[in-house]
Write a protein that holds these residues in place. Structure first.
Motif, PDB file in Angstrom:
ATOM      1  N   THR A  53       0.863  -1.178   0.000  1.00 47.49           N
ATOM      2  CA  THR A  53       0.000   0.000   0.000  1.00 47.49           C
ATOM      3  C   THR A  53       0.900   1.227   0.000  1.00 47.49           C
ATOM      4  O   THR A  53       1.913   1.263   0.703  1.00 47.49           O
ATOM      5  CB  THR A  53      -0.914   0.029   1.236  1.00 47.49           C
ATOM      6  N   LEU A  54       0.525   2.228  -0.778  1.00 50.10           N
ATOM      7  CA  LEU A  54       1.315   3.464  -0.879  1.00 50.10           C
ATOM      8  C   LEU A  54       0.521   4.613  -0.271  1.00 50.10           C
ATOM      9  O   LEU A  54      -0.639   4.842  -0.630  1.00 50.10           O
ATOM     10  CB  LEU A  54       1.637   3.751  -2.348  1.00 50.10           C
ATOM     11  N   LEU A  55       1.141   5.322   0.647  1.00 56.09           N
ATOM     12  CA  LEU A  55       0.519   6.495   1.267  1.00 56.09           C
ATOM     13  C   LEU A  55       1.207   7.744   0.736  1.00 56.09           C
ATOM     14  O   LEU A  55       2.411   7.928   0.925  1.00 56.09           O
ATOM     15  CB  LEU A  55       0.648   6.422   2.794  1.00 56.09           C
ATOM     16  N   PRO A  96      -3.054  13.531  -1.250  1.00 60.61           N
ATOM     17  CA  PRO A  96      -4.294  13.262  -1.998  1.00 60.61           C
ATOM     18  C   PRO A  96      -4.147  13.486  -3.501  1.00 60.61           C
ATOM     19  O   PRO A  96      -4.670  12.701  -4.304  1.00 60.61           O
ATOM     20  CB  PRO A  96      -5.286  14.253  -1.375  1.00 60.61           C
ATOM     21  N   LYS A  97      -3.450  14.537  -3.904  1.00 60.91           N
ATOM     22  CA  LYS A  97      -3.269  14.818  -5.329  1.00 60.91           C
ATOM     23  C   LYS A  97      -2.476  13.707  -6.011  1.00 60.91           C
ATOM     24  O   LYS A  97      -2.829  13.242  -7.101  1.00 60.91           O
ATOM     25  CB  LYS A  97      -2.546  16.154  -5.524  1.00 60.91           C
ATOM     26  N   THR A  98      -1.402  13.260  -5.338  1.00 58.30           N
ATOM     27  CA  THR A  98      -0.581  12.171  -5.890  1.00 58.30           C
ATOM     28  C   THR A  98      -1.388  10.886  -5.990  1.00 58.30           C
ATOM     29  O   THR A  98      -1.344  10.186  -7.011  1.00 58.30           O
ATOM     30  CB  THR A  98       0.668  11.947  -5.014  1.00 58.30           C
ATOM     31  N   GLU A  99      -2.142  10.568  -4.956  1.00 57.45           N
ATOM     32  CA  GLU A  99      -2.942   9.343  -4.960  1.00 57.45           C
ATOM     33  C   GLU A  99      -3.992   9.378  -6.068  1.00 57.45           C
ATOM     34  O   GLU A  99      -4.249   8.352  -6.712  1.00 57.45           O
ATOM     35  CB  GLU A  99      -3.597   9.148  -3.594  1.00 57.45           C
ATOM     36  N   TYR A 107       0.220  -0.528 -10.071  1.00 58.98           N
ATOM     37  CA  TYR A 107      -0.975   0.071  -9.469  1.00 58.98           C
ATOM     38  C   TYR A 107      -1.054  -0.336  -7.994  1.00 58.98           C
ATOM     39  O   TYR A 107      -1.671  -1.342  -7.648  1.00 58.98           O
ATOM     40  CB  TYR A 107      -2.225  -0.358 -10.235  1.00 58.98           C
ATOM     41  N   PRO A 108      -0.399   0.428  -7.121  1.00 64.20           N
ATOM     42  CA  PRO A 108      -0.419   0.081  -5.699  1.00 64.20           C
ATOM     43  C   PRO A 108      -1.779   0.331  -5.066  1.00 64.20           C
ATOM     44  O   PRO A 108      -2.579   1.126  -5.569  1.00 64.20           O
ATOM     45  CB  PRO A 108       0.626   1.026  -5.099  1.00 64.20           C
ATOM     46  N   LYS A 109      -2.034  -0.363  -3.966  1.00 65.78           N
ATOM     47  CA  LYS A 109      -3.198  -0.020  -3.153  1.00 65.78           C
ATOM     48  C   LYS A 109      -2.972   1.370  -2.569  1.00 65.78           C
ATOM     49  O   LYS A 109      -1.843   1.749  -2.245  1.00 65.78           O
ATOM     50  CB  LYS A 109      -3.365  -1.032  -2.019  1.00 65.78           C
ATOM     51  N   LEU A 110      -4.047   2.119  -2.412  1.00 66.88           N
ATOM     52  CA  LEU A 110      -3.923   3.500  -1.933  1.00 66.88           C
ATOM     53  C   LEU A 110      -4.754   3.778  -0.686  1.00 66.88           C
ATOM     54  O   LEU A 110      -4.630   4.847  -0.092  1.00 66.88           O
ATOM     55  CB  LEU A 110      -4.325   4.470  -3.048  1.00 66.88           C
ATOM     56  N   GLU A 111      -5.580   2.828  -0.282  1.00 68.53           N
ATOM     57  CA  GLU A 111      -6.413   3.016   0.909  1.00 68.53           C
ATOM     58  C   GLU A 111      -5.838   2.240   2.085  1.00 68.53           C
ATOM     59  O   GLU A 111      -5.588   1.039   1.978  1.00 68.53           O
ATOM     60  CB  GLU A 111      -7.848   2.564   0.628  1.00 68.53           C
ATOM     61  N   LEU A 112      -5.632   2.917   3.189  1.00 67.83           N
ATOM     62  CA  LEU A 112      -5.088   2.289   4.382  1.00 67.83           C
ATOM     63  C   LEU A 112      -6.156   1.437   5.052  1.00 67.83           C
ATOM     64  O   LEU A 112      -7.318   1.835   5.145  1.00 67.83           O
ATOM     65  CB  LEU A 112      -4.591   3.339   5.363  1.00 67.83           C
TER      66      LEU A 112
END
Length: 280
Positions: free
Chosen positions: A27-29, A32-35, A55-60
């Protein structure tokens, strides 16, 4: 194993890309703009010999086994607060930041902290696009079973270190010297070596003396650092110089300020650079 990477810049973005390529649960944190951009276009990695998109996961969600922090030092306080709900005492947190000062702040976390440092020439070409400029990738990290599992079957050069403090100080010796002098003179590595060699050597001597106070003997590293500086591209710039040029926040406090407290010579550079940073 659940892996969280905090930061989508040259280090975090590249690390996320490579771990996803070898089928790790990442997961990538990021901001918001980058995500938003990565969610639409993916995370593009421009490596030396090829390009690829992941395509990494973006939601923690839930608790993470391993967390890599790859942000700048000045963002660390907010990062610590943001990740607290997603870690526990069994989580391994690996800060891959410049300098030494950040380890004290990370004591706030209820997790196992593993020290690390990285050698890589990689930057964010644009949001969601990471450009790694040379083949160099060398991660030194405190040895740990979970960390070994993270990098198992991945084609990344990783040293599972038994003497991580020495490894970190070796890198710090280089970056503190050249980030400070480059930012002070607003000139690249080649110019510094051609025109300010005496200051480079004096800075190295002071940093080596301070390292010795912390129990780390770097007396054999001075000539290695000089040789390394002479062998990298003439126009190479440290990220701190680039941040000064752009008027961005800088890592002056952790890269130069940490040493300036113990050296009048280094403090001269620090005070001038700090005055510039305040004006910006």
């Amino acid at each position: 194993m659940k892996i969280l990477i905090v930061g989508a810049g040259g280090v975090g973005g590249y690390l996320a890309g490579k771990l996803l390529e070898c089928k790790k649960n990442v997961t990538l944190l990021a901001t918001p703009k980058t995500e938003e951009i990565i969610k639409t276009n993916g995370l593009k990695i421009i490596d030396v010999d090829r390009e690829f998109t992941v395509y990494p996961k973006l939601e923690l969600s839930g608790i993470y086994d391993v967390v890599f922090i790859t942000t700048k030092y000045y963002d660390l306080d907010s990062v610590i607060e943001e990740i607290k709900p997603y870690i526990n005492k069994n989580t391994v947190v690996v800060p891959v930041l410049n300098g030494i000062a950040h380890f004290e702040k990370l004591k706030k976390l209820n997790a196992e902290i593993l020290k690390a440092c990285i050698y890589i020439l990689s930057n964010k070409k644009e949001i969601g696009v990471i450009h790694k400029k040379t083949p160099l990738f060398y991660l030194c990290v405190q040895d740990n079973d979970k960390i070994r599992e993270v990098f198992k079957n991945c084609d990344l050069k990783v040293k599972f270190s038994k003497n991580i403090d020495e490894d970190i100080w070796k890198k710090y010796l280089f970056i503190s010297t050249f980030a400070t002098l480059q930012s002070f003179y607003m000139k690249p590595t080649g110019w510094i070596m051609e025109n300010r060699r005496n200051e480079v050597e004096k800075f190295l001597d002071e940093a080596i003396r301070i390292a010795k106070e912390y129990g780390v003997d770097l007396k054999d590293e001075k000539e290695k650092v000089i040789k390394q500086a002479l062998n990298i591209p003439y126009e190479s710039k440290m990220s701190m110089q680039i941040d000064f040029e752009k008027g961005n926040n800088t890592e002056l406090e952790t890269i130069t300020g940490y040493l300036a407290k113990k050296s009048k010579f280094i403090d001269g550079y620090y005070k001038e650079l700090n005055a510039r940073a305040i004006k910006q």
